[in-house]
Design an enzyme around this catalytic site. Structure first.
Site, PDB file in Angstrom:
ATOM      1  N   THR A 415       0.586  -0.718  -0.121  1.00 43.45           N
ATOM      2  CA  THR A 415       0.006  -0.135   0.091  1.00 43.45           C
ATOM      3  C   THR A 415       0.771   0.878  -0.327  1.00 43.45           C
ATOM      4  OG1 THR A 415       0.068   0.022   2.524  1.00 43.45           O
ATOM      5  CG2 THR A 415      -1.901  -0.699   0.953  1.00 43.45           C
ATOM      6  N   ASP A 462      -7.960 -10.674  -0.370  1.00 42.94           N
ATOM      7  CA  ASP A 462      -7.595 -10.049   1.199  1.00 42.94           C
ATOM      8  C   ASP A 462      -9.229 -10.895   1.850  1.00 42.94           C
ATOM      9  OD1 ASP A 462      -5.487  -8.398   1.290  1.00 42.94           O
ATOM     10  OD2 ASP A 462      -6.460  -6.328   1.473  1.00 42.94           O
ATOM     11  N   SER A 487      -9.391  -4.964   5.693  1.00 42.96           N
ATOM     12  CA  SER A 487      -8.602  -4.527   5.139  1.00 42.96           C
ATOM     13  C   SER A 487      -7.524  -4.722   6.738  1.00 42.96           C
ATOM     14  CB  SER A 487      -8.776  -3.062   4.821  1.00 42.96           C
ATOM     15  OG  SER A 487      -7.675  -2.470   4.410  1.00 42.96           O
ATOM     16  N   SER A 488      -6.146  -3.659   6.723  1.00 46.08           N
ATOM     17  CA  SER A 488      -5.160  -3.927   7.879  1.00 46.08           C
ATOM     18  C   SER A 488      -4.952  -2.300   7.695  1.00 46.08           C
ATOM     19  CB  SER A 488      -4.107  -4.693   7.675  1.00 46.08           C
ATOM     20  OG  SER A 488      -5.271  -5.640   7.862  1.00 46.08           O
TER      21      SER A 488
END
Length: 604
Positions: A415, A462, A487-488
């Site tokens: 990301t 994911d 998501s993280s």
């Protein structure tokens, strides 16, 4: 050296806000085991000084992107205006991390209202929970699911940014694309990091378009310093500047994207034109939590697991008796790392059990905040003892169990992070992603027929590849049509709990380790009273409900041995975070950028 902005951008933005639109109109070219797999490989360590600024600041993962944002702010643009310019340049100069083909979470503060803009990808309408299972019922190998069209979700970043601009933009939409178009047309020098990642990747060369664009005929990656032009992306950005996101979600760009996904020769996907045309970003309520009685830490609600999990970790630590000397010789001590690892195990067990897209999955006890309730954290903290618990089990917030199966461990990626504060004190934290480095390894030229383009995401990986457990119980984060994968990503804004004043903006790339990188920085900023740069510089550490993983070469052998004596399985990994942070100071703002990547903080 920080690169100068493109000539056209210097010209246009130097005219002042009142002349911006006229200037653009005159310019004919633009009428408008135990080592976790990391999202991106490490590419060296470069010390960063930290930056003191007075009026506004942009922290971004590449100097060219940060400079584009700085110029927008200098021209009177808002934080959202600057974020759009930054993101368009990031998609060009660090294509492995984010871009038009991916999604983003944007946390925005306008001085009164806090919004969580959700531009996360969605599963196509034809998706189903079986799509990552083989004929024998077992899940595909992760990389087999990634490469090709199967894992491509509906991109959301552009439409989300357009919606945020309507609400908070000050400069014309078209102006915000000038720097990226200029760089795409004239080219940018391949950075050492991009070169190293191209060299290391085993799959991008399998796509003929990507192989021809990023590699030489002999398969070698383009060398450091070579000027790379991207005429296909420049043309697409010109269309988007003229016509808005409709130029991306319909017409030739959308058709080319769908064809690339559905016609992949060995691993086709299910994306359709209707999926793109129906995509809608969401404006969610941010999730805020009181911490240390002084700070209001705000982040993204589900489908992000970031805020819930990192605030569970910090909240569990807060329940424990005060600890003397958590830092020894500038590094987290073994005693601290023991406590942190145990808290992380408990938080990640809950994460695997409960967190998913709230449109599809109900929160435990009817409220996501049940995972952060003081009574629940106090009860969970009693499980943290003097020795490692091994692997934690999930808790039962509110005393009401849900019939979900825990999600099995699998790789997570991503990301790029951007933090911005504008001249009015409005601020944002935005994390954007195409998931794994170089996404699905599919380069789309948007139907232009020109070299280059943008990379497609692999965000559907994911989701849980195995949708149910052996008893047939569903995993909360399994694939369903129209669903947003968990998501993280953890874009974070921190406020003074007493007077509401904004104190900081921060975040990081790093897959599931984003949670740990962000937690580390918050600990450094506040209880450990470090400035943003020194907090980012701290060695990284992580635990995903298993082994404790420490940043390679950053801890003395005695620390690892002390943790092993407490029953921990311990290993080392590069843990290449990409943290960006801006904090309030008496003199304005102080920014920090991760020495593990190429980011800088610019402003005035």
């Amino acid at each position: 050296m920080i690169p100068r902005p493109p000539k056209r951008l210097r010209c246009v933005l130097g005219l002042g806000v009142s002349l911006l639109l006229a200037a653009c109109a005159r310019h004919q070219a633009l009428p408008l085991e135990i080592r976790p797999i990391q999202p991106e490989a490490a590419s060296g360590h470069q010390a960063k000084p930290g930056w003191q600024l007075q009026h506004y600041a942009v922290a971004a993962a590449n100097p060219l992107a940060a400079e584009a944002g700085r110029q927008i702010l200098q021209a009177g643009g808002s934080a959202v205006d600057a974020a759009i310019a930054v993101q368009m340049v990031l998609g060009l100069v660090e294509p492995q991390s984010s871009g038009l083909g991916g999604g983003a979470f944007l946390l925005h503060w306008d001085g009164q209202r806090l919004d969580a803009w959700d531009g996360r990808e969605t599963a196509p309408a034809d998706a189903d929970e079986q799509m990552f299972l083989q004929s024998d019922g077992k899940p595909m190998a992760f990389i087999d699911a990634v490469v090709g069209g199967r894992a491509v979700g509906v991109p959301g970043v552009l439409k989300m940014l357009e919606s945020a601009h309507r609400a908070h933009g000050k400069l014309p939409w078209a102006v915000l694309f000038v720097p990226a178009i200029e760089l795409a047309e004239q080219g940018f020098a391949i950075s050492p990091r991009l070169h190293q990642l191209l060299a290391a990747d085993q799959y991008l060369r399998q796509d003929p378009s990507a192989a021809a664009f990023y590699y030489r005929a002999n398969g070698a990656p383009l060398p450091v310093g070579q000027v790379l032009r991207n005429p296909a992306l420049a043309e697409m950005l010109r269309r988007i500047a003229r016509h808005g996101s409709a130029a991306f979600y319909a017409g030739p760009v959308a058709q080319a994207m769908v064809a690339k996904v559905r016609q992949h020769p060995s691993n086709p996907g299910r994306l359709q034109l209707a999926d793109l045309q129906h995509y809608q970003p969401l404006r969610r309520e941010a999730l805020c939590q009181l911490w240390l009685a002084q700070y209001r830490v705000c982040g993204f609600p589900p489908p992000s697991s970031g805020q819930l999990t990192l605030m569970q970790i910090l909240g569990l630590l807060e329940q424990l008796p005060p600890q003397q000397n958590p830092l020894v010789d500038g590094r987290p001590s073994a005693a601290f790392l023991h406590r942190y690892s145990e808290a992380a195990k408990l938080a990640f067990a809950d994460r695997a059990q409960y967190i998913a897209d709230p449109t599809f999955v109900a929160p435990p006890a009817g409220d996501w905040r049940s995972l952060l309730a003081p009574a629940y954290l106090k009860q969970r903290a009693t499980l943290i003892g003097e020795r490692s618990m091994g692997t934690a089990s999930h808790g039962v917030p509110g005393g009401t169990p849900l019939a979900w199966a825990p999600q099995a461990a699998q790789e997570e990626y991503g990301t790029s992070h951007v933090s911005i504060v504008d001249a009015e004190g409005h601020a944002l934290a935005m994390t954007s992603s195409i998931e794994q480095a170089f996404g699905a390894r599919q380069l789309s030229d948007g139907g232009t027929g020109l070299p280059g383009g943008f990379l497609l995401n692999n965000q559907l990986t994911d989701f849980a590849l195995a949708p149910r457990d052996a008893q047939g119980r569903p995993v909360a984060n399994r694939v369903e049509p129209g669903k947003r994968p968990r998501s993280s990503m953890s874009p974070t804004l921190v406020f003074d709990a007493k007077n509401g004043e904004l104190l900081a903006s921060l975040g990081s790339p790093g897959g599931a380790a984003i949670i740990h990188f962000t937690a580390k920085t918050l600990l450094g900023l506040y209880p450990w009273q470090l400035d943003a740069q020194r907090a980012i510089d701290l060695p990284n550490f992580s635990n995903f409900n298993g082994p404790t993983v420490l940043e390679q070469g950053r801890f003395p052998p005695a620390t690892l041995e002390a943790l092993r004596r407490l029953g921990h399985e311990v290993g080392e990994s590069e843990l290449p975070s990409g943290l960006q942070a801006i904090q309030r100071t008496p003199d304005g703002w102080f920014g920090g950028a991760d020495p593990r990547r190429e980011g800088v903080v610019l402003g005035e």
